[in-house]
Motif scaffolding. Structure first.
Motif, PDB file in Angstrom:
ATOM      1  N   TRP A 103       0.850  -1.188   0.000  1.00 49.68           N
ATOM      2  CA  TRP A 103       0.000   0.000   0.000  1.00 49.68           C
ATOM      3  C   TRP A 103       0.882   1.232   0.000  1.00 49.68           C
ATOM      4  O   TRP A 103       1.780   1.363   0.825  1.00 49.68           O
ATOM      5  CB  TRP A 103      -0.895   0.040   1.244  1.00 49.68           C
ATOM      6  CG  TRP A 103      -1.739  -1.175   1.426  1.00 49.68           C
ATOM      7  CD1 TRP A 103      -2.597  -1.720   0.523  1.00 49.68           C
ATOM      8  CD2 TRP A 103      -1.820  -2.004   2.592  1.00 49.68           C
ATOM      9  NE1 TRP A 103      -3.200  -2.833   1.061  1.00 49.68           N
ATOM     10  CE2 TRP A 103      -2.743  -3.032   2.330  1.00 49.68           C
ATOM     11  CE3 TRP A 103      -1.202  -1.974   3.836  1.00 49.68           C
ATOM     12  CZ2 TRP A 103      -3.070  -4.009   3.252  1.00 49.68           C
ATOM     13  CZ3 TRP A 103      -1.518  -2.951   4.752  1.00 49.68           C
ATOM     14  CH2 TRP A 103      -2.451  -3.953   4.459  1.00 49.68           C
ATOM     15  N   ALA A 104       0.622   2.155  -0.913  1.00 48.80           N
ATOM     16  CA  ALA A 104       1.437   3.362  -1.027  1.00 48.80           C
ATOM     17  C   ALA A 104       0.954   4.481  -0.103  1.00 48.80           C
ATOM     18  O   ALA A 104       1.731   5.350   0.281  1.00 48.80           O
ATOM     19  CB  ALA A 104       1.454   3.854  -2.472  1.00 48.80           C
ATOM     20  N   THR A 105      -0.336   4.462   0.261  1.00 47.40           N
ATOM     21  CA  THR A 105      -0.898   5.545   1.067  1.00 47.40           C
ATOM     22  C   THR A 105      -1.788   4.992   2.173  1.00 47.40           C
ATOM     23  O   THR A 105      -2.201   3.828   2.126  1.00 47.40           O
ATOM     24  CB  THR A 105      -1.768   6.488   0.200  1.00 47.40           C
ATOM     25  OG1 THR A 105      -2.937   5.770  -0.238  1.00 47.40           O
ATOM     26  CG2 THR A 105      -0.990   7.023  -1.013  1.00 47.40           C
ATOM     27  N   THR A 106      -2.108   5.859   3.125  1.00 47.34           N
ATOM     28  CA  THR A 106      -3.059   5.449   4.170  1.00 47.34           C
ATOM     29  C   THR A 106      -4.440   5.199   3.571  1.00 47.34           C
ATOM     30  O   THR A 106      -5.172   4.334   4.049  1.00 47.34           O
ATOM     31  CB  THR A 106      -3.150   6.490   5.301  1.00 47.34           C
ATOM     32  OG1 THR A 106      -3.507   7.758   4.748  1.00 47.34           O
ATOM     33  CG2 THR A 106      -1.840   6.614   6.055  1.00 47.34           C
ATOM     34  N   ASP A 107      -4.782   5.936   2.511  1.00 44.50           N
ATOM     35  CA  ASP A 107      -6.058   5.694   1.834  1.00 44.50           C
ATOM     36  C   ASP A 107      -6.105   4.280   1.256  1.00 44.50           C
ATOM     37  O   ASP A 107      -7.139   3.614   1.309  1.00 44.50           O
ATOM     38  CB  ASP A 107      -6.299   6.717   0.722  1.00 44.50           C
ATOM     39  CG  ASP A 107      -6.622   8.107   1.263  1.00 44.50           C
ATOM     40  OD1 ASP A 107      -6.988   8.230   2.456  1.00 44.50           O
ATOM     41  OD2 ASP A 107      -6.507   9.072   0.482  1.00 44.50           O
ATOM     42  N   ASP A 108      -4.973   3.824   0.682  1.00 42.35           N
ATOM     43  CA  ASP A 108      -4.902   2.456   0.153  1.00 42.35           C
ATOM     44  C   ASP A 108      -5.086   1.429   1.273  1.00 42.35           C
ATOM     45  O   ASP A 108      -5.759   0.423   1.111  1.00 42.35           O
ATOM     46  CB  ASP A 108      -3.551   2.202  -0.525  1.00 42.35           C
ATOM     47  CG  ASP A 108      -3.337   3.023  -1.782  1.00 42.35           C
ATOM     48  OD1 ASP A 108      -4.329   3.511  -2.376  1.00 42.35           O
ATOM     49  OD2 ASP A 108      -2.156   3.194  -2.161  1.00 42.35           O
ATOM     50  N   THR A 109      -4.452   1.710   2.415  1.00 42.18           N
ATOM     51  CA  THR A 109      -4.557   0.809   3.565  1.00 42.18           C
ATOM     52  C   THR A 109      -6.003   0.716   4.024  1.00 42.18           C
ATOM     53  O   THR A 109      -6.527  -0.379   4.257  1.00 42.18           O
ATOM     54  CB  THR A 109      -3.659   1.307   4.719  1.00 42.18           C
ATOM     55  OG1 THR A 109      -2.323   1.432   4.253  1.00 42.18           O
ATOM     56  CG2 THR A 109      -3.701   0.356   5.909  1.00 42.18           C
ATOM     57  N   GLN A 110      -6.662   1.869   4.147  1.00 42.11           N
ATOM     58  CA  GLN A 110      -8.054   1.865   4.594  1.00 42.11           C
ATOM     59  C   GLN A 110      -8.980   1.229   3.562  1.00 42.11           C
ATOM     60  O   GLN A 110      -9.924   0.528   3.924  1.00 42.11           O
ATOM     61  CB  GLN A 110      -8.504   3.272   4.951  1.00 42.11           C
ATOM     62  CG  GLN A 110      -7.865   3.755   6.242  1.00 42.11           C
ATOM     63  CD  GLN A 110      -8.390   5.093   6.705  1.00 42.11           C
ATOM     64  OE1 GLN A 110      -8.902   5.885   5.923  1.00 42.11           O
ATOM     65  NE2 GLN A 110      -8.252   5.354   7.994  1.00 42.11           N
TER      66      GLN A 110
END
Length: 157
Positions: free
Chosen positions: A10-17
């Protein structure tokens, strides 16, 4: 009983979420997730996404000082039991939390649970998150329950 493994980035926290939301939508009462990773790895960020996918009441914050929080469902699904085992010294202390009462009806996520939380269920999803800029998640589904779940959220190429 088989174990299934996947690796994601995941590149971003948005991707993680977003991954958490997809995973959360597939979870059911009795599921146990054990999250491992350094401080700031994204364990709570992932749990926030899972909580959205489950449809539970928030806000979802790290339960470091209270050790465990229960987030009831607002959509008629399972509650989320969010545990931070960082300050626990043994599996016995985790057992003292009496999580067994909620296990069958709830989704239980244990941050910092490796070496402590495996006793909660013979079938569980173990996730280790590493990295600083790009997060890499190594997922191990222990038990047959996780084959279809991991195929849905992390298909093999």
């Amino acid at each position: 009983m088989s174990d299934v493994e996947r690796e994601l980035s995941w590149a971003t926290t948005d991707d993680t979420q977003a991954f958490g939301r997809r995973l959360g939508a597939l979870l059911r009462g009795g599921d146990v997730l054990v999250l491992t990773g350094d401080l700031g790895a994204g364990k709570t960020t992932l749990t926030q996404g899972i909580a959205e996918g489950l449809g539970v009441r928030g806000p979802i914050t790290s339960p470091t000082f209270v050790i465990a929080r229960v987030h009831p469902s607002v959509v008629g699904g399972p509650a989320l039991v969010h545990v931070d085992a960082y300050r626990l010294g043994s599996a016995l202390e985790l057992d003292d939390l009496d999580l067994d009462a909620d296990l069958d009806a709830s989704v239980t996520i244990v941050e910092w649970g490796a070496g402590l939380a495996e006793q909660l269920s013979d079938e569980r999803l173990e996730m280790t998150i590493t990295g600083e800029d790009v997060r890499t998640a190594h997922l191990v589904g222990v038990g047959d329950r996780w084959d279809d779940v991991l195929d849905a959220v992390a298909p093999t190429s």
